[in-house]
Design an enzyme around this catalytic site. Structure first.
Site, PDB file in Angstrom:
ATOM      1  NE  ARG A  30      -3.825  -2.254   2.340  1.00 50.58           N
ATOM      2  CZ  ARG A  30      -3.855  -3.569   2.169  1.00 50.58           C
ATOM      3  NH1 ARG A  30      -2.722  -4.245   1.990  1.00 50.58           N
ATOM      4  NH2 ARG A  30      -5.005  -4.231   2.169  1.00 50.58           N
ATOM      5  N   GLY A  98      -1.671 -12.081  -4.732  1.00 54.56           N
ATOM      6  CA  GLY A  98      -3.096 -11.756  -4.807  1.00 54.56           C
ATOM      7  C   GLY A  98      -3.359 -10.332  -4.355  1.00 54.56           C
ATOM      8  NE  ARG A 126      -4.978 -16.582  -4.282  1.00 58.24           N
ATOM      9  CZ  ARG A 126      -4.407 -15.815  -3.370  1.00 58.24           C
ATOM     10  NH1 ARG A 126      -3.158 -15.405  -3.544  1.00 58.24           N
ATOM     11  NH2 ARG A 126      -5.067 -15.437  -2.306  1.00 58.24           N
ATOM     12  CD  GLN A 173      -5.778 -10.080  -1.219  1.00 60.69           C
ATOM     13  OE1 GLN A 173      -6.385 -10.647  -2.132  1.00 60.69           O
ATOM     14  NE2 GLN A 173      -4.662 -10.564  -0.705  1.00 60.69           N
ATOM     15  CG  ASP A 319      -2.456 -13.926   5.553  1.00 58.00           C
ATOM     16  OD1 ASP A 319      -3.238 -14.507   4.771  1.00 58.00           O
ATOM     17  OD2 ASP A 319      -2.135 -12.738   5.431  1.00 58.00           O
TER      18      ASP A 319
HETATM   19  C1  S3P Z   1      -4.313  -8.994   2.526  1.00 55.28           C
HETATM   20  C2  S3P Z   1      -5.552  -9.508   2.795  1.00 55.28           C
HETATM   21  C3  S3P Z   1      -5.817 -10.931   3.033  1.00 55.28           C
HETATM   22  C4  S3P Z   1      -4.523 -11.687   3.348  1.00 55.28           C
HETATM   23  C5  S3P Z   1      -3.399 -11.333   2.426  1.00 55.28           C
HETATM   24  C6  S3P Z   1      -3.102  -9.847   2.505  1.00 55.28           C
HETATM   25  C7  S3P Z   1      -4.154  -7.540   2.284  1.00 55.28           C
HETATM   26  O1  S3P Z   1      -6.378 -11.499   1.858  1.00 55.28           O
HETATM   27  O2  S3P Z   1      -4.771 -13.081   3.292  1.00 55.28           O
HETATM   28  O3  S3P Z   1      -2.220 -12.050   2.740  1.00 55.28           O
HETATM   29  O4  S3P Z   1      -3.000  -7.033   2.284  1.00 55.28           O
HETATM   30  O5  S3P Z   1      -5.174  -6.874   2.090  1.00 55.28           O
HETATM   31  P1  S3P Z   1      -7.984 -11.516   1.594  1.00 55.28           P
HETATM   32  O6  S3P Z   1      -8.407 -10.123   1.350  1.00 55.28           O
HETATM   33  O7  S3P Z   1      -8.143 -12.376   0.373  1.00 55.28           O
HETATM   34  O8  S3P Z   1      -8.570 -12.129   2.825  1.00 55.28           O
END
Ligand code: S3P
Length: 439
Positions: A30, A98, A126, A173, A319
């Site tokens: 971010r 992701g 994914r 996310q 996580d």
């Molecule tokens: C994250 C959100 C989580 C987490 C990932 C980092 C983020 O994922 O598992 O490692 O930085 O916003 P999800 O939004 O899919 O839960």
């Protein structure tokens, strides 16, 4: 990723010393993105030098953002302003990340140019509709493969309108992608979550001077403001610290210190769960660093007992389940995990991956669609597969410290996505861990 790699792990000895785990992955992604869209130079320290966050920096570079790295863990981001990104000449490669892909989807939806986001073999499986569908309701045009997976083809030049989103999945996310698109939208963007998730995007937007309202489970902002460069101090990543919290808890005679660990309440579910299991973890010198709570953690060996993990804590430790499964296999009694179906769509299907490997090591694991029932003991060594998932690899390295014989862990190279120095720090504090020939 740099080719196949295996580890031969454990058994270890009592773990001792100070373990400075690297910077937070979520905050590092971010910081680069908001720094890129701000006016002025953003200074980031404690930046995670992981493949995931480095990929995000490279992508921003492809769109004309100058990012300098004066020293490891330091970045200077020359912001180009909200409308200053340049069209990329080629597809943007998010690697294994992701977070990178989903957040960038929101950011790119607001641009005047087209772009394509691609990823590695794991990321390419994914689910992306969770982010593409709500973005479409704001006017974004993003195509996925037929089954909703990457690549994402983002068509620029479509004006975005603020919208109210009631999310079916608790996902920081997805929330963050919508808020980033909301920067470019006409009107107000609101996001409501089924359970509160990490709020780094909201906190950081506020630190960059963008008016944003947020409370656990809700966030909202309006378009039409500006981001102003700032300084970002990245705390040590709780998710990386988690492996050492579990390792020291399960190996007799251990005592570790983990300095400056980020304790954002949306990240510390595992701390609470380990304490409920009987772990001896102390929080020292709690303080604020760059608007985030941090502290030094001391963890000492203690006998653990199985528990029923409170479902409300699942997003706060999303996580950390690979590490928790290991703690559960070393505890007396059973540990029950429910309401964690999201684990099936992480870098691997983490319920299946942990169940399979822990059974090889002698544990009993009953899989459920949204969790598992886990009990120990870990009665033997053997060969397990990390499936290219960084957190599965590190979890089995920890498990191996408690098995009577060594554990060969296959396909561990992706540990570099989130924790490149893991093997060095692990061996320095006493874990048995060596590279093994890939096989
Ligand atoms: C994250 C959100 C989580 C987490 C990932 C980092 C983020 O994922 O598992 O490692 O930085 O916003 P999800 O939004 O899919 O839960």
């Amino acid at each position: 990723m740099t080719g196949r790699q295996d580890w031969i792990a454990g058994p270890g000895r009592a773990l001792q010393g100070r373990v400075p785990v690297p910077g937070d992955k979520s905050v590092s992604h971010r910081a680069l993105m908001l720094g890129a869209l701000a006016g002025g130079e953003t200074r980031v320290s404690g930046f995670l030098e992981g493949e995931d966050t480095v990929a995000t920096g490279r992508i921003l570079g492809r769109m004309g953002v100058r990012i300098e790295a004066p020293a490891p863990g330091e970045r200077r981001v020359r912001g180009v302003g909200l409308h200053g990104l340049q069209p990329p000449a080629e597809a943007l490669d998010c690697g294994n990340s992701g977070t990178g892909m989903r957040l960038l989807a929101g950011l790119l939806a607001g641009q005047r140019f087209d772009s394509v986001l691609v990823g590695d073999a794991s990321l390419s499986t994914r689910p992306m509709r969770r982010v593409v569908d709500p973005l479409a309701r704001m006017g974004a045009r993003i195509d996925t493969a037929a089954d909703g997976t990457p690549p994402l083809r983002v068509r620029g030049g479509h004006p975005l309108l603020g919208a109210t989103h009631v999310l079916p999945v608790a996902s920081a996310q997805v929330k963050s992608a919508l808020l980033l698109a909301g920067l470019y939208a006409d009107g107000r963007t609101r996001v409501q979550e089924p359970r509160p998730t990490r709020d780094y995007t909201e906190r950081m937007l506020a630190a960059f001077g963008w008016p944003v309202e947020f409370a656990p489970g809700v966030a909202s902002l309006a378009g039409g403001h500006r981001l102003h460069a700032t300084e970002v101090l990245v705390p040590a990543d709780f998710s990386s610290a988690a492996f050492f919290l579990v390792a020291a808890s399960i190996v007799p005679g251990s005592e570790l210190w983990l300095p400056g660990v980020g304790l954002n309440p949306r990240r510390t579910g595992l701390l609470q769960v380990l304490q409920l299991m009987g772990a001896d973890i102390e929080v020292h010198e709690p303080r604020e660093q760059g608007g985030e709570p941090v502290a030094d953690l001391r963890v000492r060996h203690a006998p653990l007992s199985g528990i029923e993990v409170p479902e409300a804590l699942v997003p706060d430790m999303i996580d950390e389940f690979p590490a928790l499964f290991v703690a559960a296999a070393c505890a007396s009694g059973e540990t029950l995990v429910r309401g964690a179906g999201e684990l099936r769509v992480k870098e691997s299907d983490r319920i299946a991956a942990m169940a399979r490997g822990l059974r090889v090591l002698g544990a009993t694991v009953h899989e459920r669609p949204d969790g598992a029932v886990v009990s120990g003991p870990l009665s033997r060594g053997g060969g397990v597969d990390a499936l290219g998932d960084h957190r599965i690899a590190m979890a089995f390295a920890v498990a191996a410290q408690c098995t009577p014989g060594p554990v060969r862990i296959r396909d561990v190279a992706n540990v570099a996505t989130s924790f490149p120095g893991f093997a060095g720090l692990a061996t320095a504090c006493g874990m048995g861990l060596e590279p093994g020939p890939a096989g």
